[in-house]
Design a protein around this motif. Structure first.
Motif, PDB file in Angstrom:
ATOM      1  N   GLN A  61       0.833  -1.204   0.000  1.00 46.98           N
ATOM      2  CA  GLN A  61       0.000   0.000   0.000  1.00 46.98           C
ATOM      3  C   GLN A  61       0.864   1.248   0.000  1.00 46.98           C
ATOM      4  O   GLN A  61       0.578   2.210  -0.704  1.00 46.98           O
ATOM      5  N   GLN A  62       1.936   1.239   0.774  1.00 44.44           N
ATOM      6  CA  GLN A  62       2.837   2.390   0.819  1.00 44.44           C
ATOM      7  C   GLN A  62       3.503   2.594  -0.536  1.00 44.44           C
ATOM      8  O   GLN A  62       3.642   3.716  -1.003  1.00 44.44           O
ATOM      9  N   GLY A  63       3.897   1.508  -1.176  1.00 43.13           N
ATOM     10  CA  GLY A  63       4.501   1.595  -2.502  1.00 43.13           C
ATOM     11  C   GLY A  63       3.529   2.168  -3.524  1.00 43.13           C
ATOM     12  O   GLY A  63       3.901   2.982  -4.368  1.00 43.13           O
ATOM     13  N   GLU A  64       2.262   1.747  -3.448  1.00 45.02           N
ATOM     14  CA  GLU A  64       1.248   2.276  -4.361  1.00 45.02           C
ATOM     15  C   GLU A  64       1.038   3.763  -4.120  1.00 45.02           C
ATOM     16  O   GLU A  64       0.904   4.535  -5.067  1.00 45.02           O
ATOM     17  N   ARG A  65       1.036   4.156  -2.863  1.00 43.64           N
ATOM     18  CA  ARG A  65       0.876   5.583  -2.544  1.00 43.64           C
ATOM     19  C   ARG A  65       2.040   6.390  -3.109  1.00 43.64           C
ATOM     20  O   ARG A  65       1.850   7.479  -3.662  1.00 43.64           O
ATOM     21  N   ASN A  66       3.252   5.862  -2.956  1.00 41.32           N
ATOM     22  CA  ASN A  66       4.432   6.558  -3.475  1.00 41.32           C
ATOM     23  C   ASN A  66       4.374   6.673  -4.993  1.00 41.32           C
ATOM     24  O   ASN A  66       4.741   7.702  -5.552  1.00 41.32           O
ATOM     25  N   GLN A  67       3.910   5.617  -5.670  1.00 41.31           N
ATOM     26  CA  GLN A  67       3.786   5.664  -7.122  1.00 41.31           C
ATOM     27  C   GLN A  67       2.753   6.703  -7.545  1.00 41.31           C
ATOM     28  O   GLN A  67       2.964   7.458  -8.492  1.00 41.31           O
ATOM     29  N   GLY A  70       4.220  10.124  -7.049  1.00 42.46           N
ATOM     30  CA  GLY A  70       5.198  10.399  -8.096  1.00 42.46           C
ATOM     31  C   GLY A  70       4.520  10.737  -9.417  1.00 42.46           C
ATOM     32  O   GLY A  70       4.952  11.635 -10.141  1.00 42.46           O
ATOM     33  N   ALA A  71       3.440  10.020  -9.725  1.00 43.22           N
ATOM     34  CA  ALA A  71       2.704  10.299 -10.965  1.00 43.22           C
ATOM     35  C   ALA A  71       2.092  11.693 -10.909  1.00 43.22           C
ATOM     36  O   ALA A  71       2.092  12.421 -11.907  1.00 43.22           O
ATOM     37  N   ARG A  72       1.570  12.085  -9.755  1.00 40.46           N
ATOM     38  CA  ARG A  72       0.990  13.434  -9.611  1.00 40.46           C
ATOM     39  C   ARG A  72       2.052  14.508  -9.805  1.00 40.46           C
ATOM     40  O   ARG A  72       1.813  15.528 -10.443  1.00 40.46           O
ATOM     41  N   VAL A  73       3.234  14.265  -9.240  1.00 39.09           N
ATOM     42  CA  VAL A  73       4.325  15.245  -9.380  1.00 39.09           C
ATOM     43  C   VAL A  73       4.733  15.363 -10.841  1.00 39.09           C
ATOM     44  O   VAL A  73       4.897  16.467 -11.366  1.00 39.09           O
ATOM     45  N   ARG A  74       4.873  14.215 -11.523  1.00 38.63           N
ATOM     46  CA  ARG A  74       5.242  14.257 -12.947  1.00 38.63           C
ATOM     47  C   ARG A  74       4.172  14.956 -13.771  1.00 38.63           C
ATOM     48  O   ARG A  74       4.486  15.764 -14.653  1.00 38.63           O
ATOM     49  N   LEU A  75       2.916  14.665 -13.493  1.00 42.92           N
ATOM     50  CA  LEU A  75       1.819  15.311 -14.207  1.00 42.92           C
ATOM     51  C   LEU A  75       1.826  16.811 -13.953  1.00 42.92           C
ATOM     52  O   LEU A  75       1.647  17.609 -14.871  1.00 42.92           O
ATOM     53  N   GLY A  76       2.072  17.201 -12.707  1.00 41.41           N
ATOM     54  CA  GLY A  76       2.146  18.622 -12.369  1.00 41.41           C
ATOM     55  C   GLY A  76       3.266  19.312 -13.122  1.00 41.41           C
ATOM     56  O   GLY A  76       3.103  20.438 -13.615  1.00 41.41           O
ATOM     57  N   ARG A  77       4.400  18.640 -13.237  1.00 44.71           N
ATOM     58  CA  ARG A  77       5.521  19.220 -13.989  1.00 44.71           C
ATOM     59  C   ARG A  77       5.176  19.364 -15.467  1.00 44.71           C
ATOM     60  O   ARG A  77       5.521  20.353 -16.106  1.00 44.71           O
ATOM     61  N   GLN A  78       4.495  18.364 -16.022  1.00 47.88           N
ATOM     62  CA  GLN A  78       4.092  18.433 -17.424  1.00 47.88           C
ATOM     63  C   GLN A  78       3.115  19.577 -17.656  1.00 47.88           C
ATOM     64  O   GLN A  78       3.221  20.307 -18.640  1.00 47.88           O
TER      65      GLN A  78
END
Length: 106
Positions: A61-67, A70-78
């Motif tokens: 669950q922690q790994g899924e949260r981290n993923q 990370g996806a939100r951060v990448r999307l925000g950067r895009q």
């Protein structure tokens, strides 16, 4: 092990020893001790496997949260990058229009 169980076993074994030969008493005690050990060992193994399973679930669950994070951060950067590109293009168009207007009035 509750104390009354211990006394009950000793009492049962001592009553049985009057009717049976003495070598069976240590054998019964060994079997009883083996049964107690085996039962306790199984309980401990069950608790350990349950704890490991819980830790695995929590780490997944922690790994899924981290993923997801990370996806939100990448999307925000895009999105930020796209926004910057659009602003740059809009400013360039405005500058070109102003330059054309200024050179057309001259």
């Amino acid at each position: 092990m509750p104390l009354w169980v211990f006394f009950f076993v000793i009492l049962t074994l001592s009553i049985g020893s009057h009717c049976s030969p003495s070598p069976s008493l240590p054998l019964r005690m060994r079997r009883y001790a083996d049964a107690i050990f085996t039962n306790s060992y199984r309980k401990v193994l069950g608790q350990l496997s349950a704890r490991k399973l819980l830790q695995d679930i929590m780490s997944r669950q922690q790994g899924e949260r981290n993923q997801e994070q990370g996806a939100r951060v990448r999307l925000g950067r895009q999105v930020d990058s796209t926004w910057e590109d659009q602003k740059q293009t809009a400013l360039e168009s405005i500058l070109v229009a102003l330059l054309q207007k200024h050179s057309g009035n001259s």
